[in-house]
Structure formats: structure tokens, C-alpha cells
Design an enzyme around this catalytic site. Sequence first.
Site, PDB file in Angstrom:
ATOM      1  N   LYS A 125       0.830  -1.119   0.195  1.00 43.88           N
ATOM      2  CA  LYS A 125      -0.064  -0.111  -0.121  1.00 43.88           C
ATOM      3  C   LYS A 125       0.853   1.249  -0.081  1.00 43.88           C
ATOM      4  CE  LYS A 125      -2.276  -0.788   3.780  1.00 43.88           C
ATOM      5  NZ  LYS A 125      -1.961  -2.095   4.334  1.00 43.88           N
TER       6      LYS A 125
ATOM      7  N   ARG B 111      11.233  -5.681   5.559  1.00 41.87           N
ATOM      8  CA  ARG B 111      10.868  -4.443   5.065  1.00 41.87           C
ATOM      9  C   ARG B 111      11.975  -3.390   5.557  1.00 41.87           C
ATOM     10  NH1 ARG B 111       5.015  -2.307   4.851  1.00 41.87           N
ATOM     11  NH2 ARG B 111       4.943  -2.824   6.951  1.00 41.87           N
TER      12      ARG B 111
HETATM   13  P1  ADP Z   1       0.484  -2.103   7.896  1.00 41.61           P
HETATM   14  O1  ADP Z   1      -0.641  -1.964   6.690  1.00 41.61           O
HETATM   15  O2  ADP Z   1       1.799  -2.338   7.502  1.00 41.61           O
HETATM   16  O3  ADP Z   1      -0.061  -2.928   9.120  1.00 41.61           O
HETATM   17  P2  ADP Z   1       0.168   0.627   9.011  1.00 41.61           P
HETATM   18  O4  ADP Z   1       1.246   1.743   8.966  1.00 41.61           O
HETATM   19  O5  ADP Z   1      -1.039   1.054   7.891  1.00 41.61           O
HETATM   20  O6  ADP Z   1       0.729  -0.802   8.679  1.00 41.61           O
HETATM   21  O7  ADP Z   1      -0.349   0.503  10.331  1.00 41.61           O
HETATM   22  C1  ADP Z   1       0.253   0.073  11.540  1.00 41.61           C
HETATM   23  C2  ADP Z   1      -0.445   0.263  12.917  1.00 41.61           C
HETATM   24  O8  ADP Z   1      -1.142   1.579  12.928  1.00 41.61           O
HETATM   25  C3  ADP Z   1      -1.885  -1.103  12.617  1.00 41.61           C
HETATM   26  O9  ADP Z   1      -1.232  -2.157  13.116  1.00 41.61           O
HETATM   27  C4  ADP Z   1      -2.609  -0.254  13.669  1.00 41.61           C
HETATM   28  O10 ADP Z   1      -2.093  -0.361  15.044  1.00 41.61           O
HETATM   29  C5  ADP Z   1      -2.557   1.284  13.376  1.00 41.61           C
HETATM   30  N1  ADP Z   1      -3.258   1.905  12.312  1.00 41.61           N
HETATM   31  C6  ADP Z   1      -3.173   2.264  11.176  1.00 41.61           C
HETATM   32  N2  ADP Z   1      -4.111   2.533  10.610  1.00 41.61           N
HETATM   33  C7  ADP Z   1      -5.170   2.253  11.362  1.00 41.61           C
HETATM   34  C8  ADP Z   1      -6.614   2.478  11.296  1.00 41.61           C
HETATM   35  N3  ADP Z   1      -7.236   3.034  10.087  1.00 41.61           N
HETATM   36  N4  ADP Z   1      -7.540   2.174  12.494  1.00 41.61           N
HETATM   37  C9  ADP Z   1      -6.999   1.670  13.437  1.00 41.61           C
HETATM   38  N5  ADP Z   1      -5.571   1.502  13.481  1.00 41.61           N
HETATM   39  C10 ADP Z   1      -4.789   1.851  12.514  1.00 41.61           C
END
Ligand code: ADP
Length: 221
Positions: A13, A127
Site C-alpha cells: 500500500k 522491509r
Molecule cells: P500495515 O498496513 O503494514 O499494518 P500501517 O502503517 O497501515 O501498517 O499500520 C500500522 C499500525 O497502525 C496498525 O497495526 C494499527 O495499530 C495502526 N493503524 C493504522 N491505521 C489504522 C486505522 N485505520 N485504524 C486503526 N488502527 C490503525
Amino acid sequence: MNIVLLGGPGSGKGTVSNLFEKTQNMGHIATGDMFREEIKNGTELGKKAQEYMDKGNLVPDEITINMLKGKMHEFEGSNGVVFDGFPRNKKQAEALDKMLEEQNQKVDLVIFLDIPDEDIIYRTTKRRICSNKECGAIYNLEYKKPKVEGICDVCGSELIQRKDDNEETITERLRVYHEQSKELIEYYEKKKLLYRVQLHANVNITKEMISEWLENYKANR
Ligand code: ADP
Ligand code: ZN
């Protein structure tokens, strides 16, 4: 045009968003990046979010949605936005529809990066990301190595590993992802917005692929 990216942890993503940002001149909203920034700045929001992130759980919807509401206006003049990591469940999807509606906008396309679980573990543990937030380049020690070990090709900053990119936390993130994403995929399928891309571990996503997806999607509407 507003695009939502769906896909498990490490499905690409971030890379896809960076390409949309560059080639389509779009804004990029990544709730995970926003939380990491809050943590880095030692804010109250950051402290709260970290408890959940370290365990691989989702930050509660209310906190996440409110944070996003506070930042949407930053992207007003841009050529649409790529949403990366938000929404993560149906409640967030409904909140996003409402926020966009208030600006006379909508979700135009949902790209689902579909990748097998075993590939996810492989991708995320290897990563490395650029520590410079403005750059945000993403590397992989197996198939997308930086030219100089530990240094970003693009901007020369140090590469770092995310704290939650360890096998234990990833396993929990994967579990949460499967639990929450089913209804989300259905939500967008019903609206006929879902475009599914099958990926596997060694695929390097390119800007040519991005244009192809956009063209395919437009042609099949
Ligand atoms: P990945 O897609 O690799 O899990 P992200 O950077 O999108 O990584 O998310 C890392 C962490 O941040 C998630 O495991 C969660 O704890 C939190 N997080 C990110 N986006 C959200 C969301 N939309 N709702 C709730 N928690 C979120
Ligand atoms: Zn960099």
C-alpha cells in the site's frame, strides 16, 4: 479522484501510494504514518496509539477517525487523495464516506492488493523504510535492496525498521486484518468500486502497473 487501498500489512500500500503521489499528483493519507509521527513527537495521541500498535491491534475507531477529521483539510486543493491504511473496517468506511460527502466528494476507486499470508510475513520482516518522512521510500532486503546498505537511494537518509515489523506482531496484524477486512471488501464490492490485484512476494510494483490498473478500471466501468 479519491482512491482507497486495501490489503494486509506489507501488501504494498505504501509503495503504491508513493507512485500515485508522484505520477498522478495526488495527496497521500496514511493513518499508520500519522500515528508514527505522533509517537515520534511524543504527543498524548501518540502514546495512546502506541499501546495498540505495539501489540498489532487496531487503534480504536474513534481516535483514528477524529485524527483523520483533523487532517482532511490539508488535502483540499490536491488532485484527489490516496487513502492508505484507512478505512480498516466498515465503521471507518462509513465515516470516510461521510467526510468526503461533506466536501462534495466520494470514494471513486478501491484497489485491493491481494497477497498470500506467507508472502506477507516474508515482505514485512525484510522491509526497511527511509527515516526521512518527506521521502518515505520503502525497501526490501531481498528484492528491493538499497544501493548502499542502510542508506536511502533517493535522499541519502538512514533506513530504519518499523518497530511492529517483527514476526510476532505481524502475525497478530494479519489476524486482525482478516477479521476486519471481509466486511470491508464486501462493502466496496456492493458499491462496485473494488478492483482486485493479485500480487505475490517478489513483485516490484511499478508506475506502469499503476497506469494499467487505472486504465483497466476505467474501461470496465
Ligand atoms: P500495515 O498496513 O503494514 O499494518 P500501517 O502503517 O497501515 O501498517 O499500520 C500500522 C499500525 O497502525 C496498525 O497495526 C494499527 O495499530 C495502526 N493503524 C493504522 N491505521 C489504522 C486505522 N485505520 N485504524 C486503526 N488502527 C490503525
Ligand atoms: Zn529517503
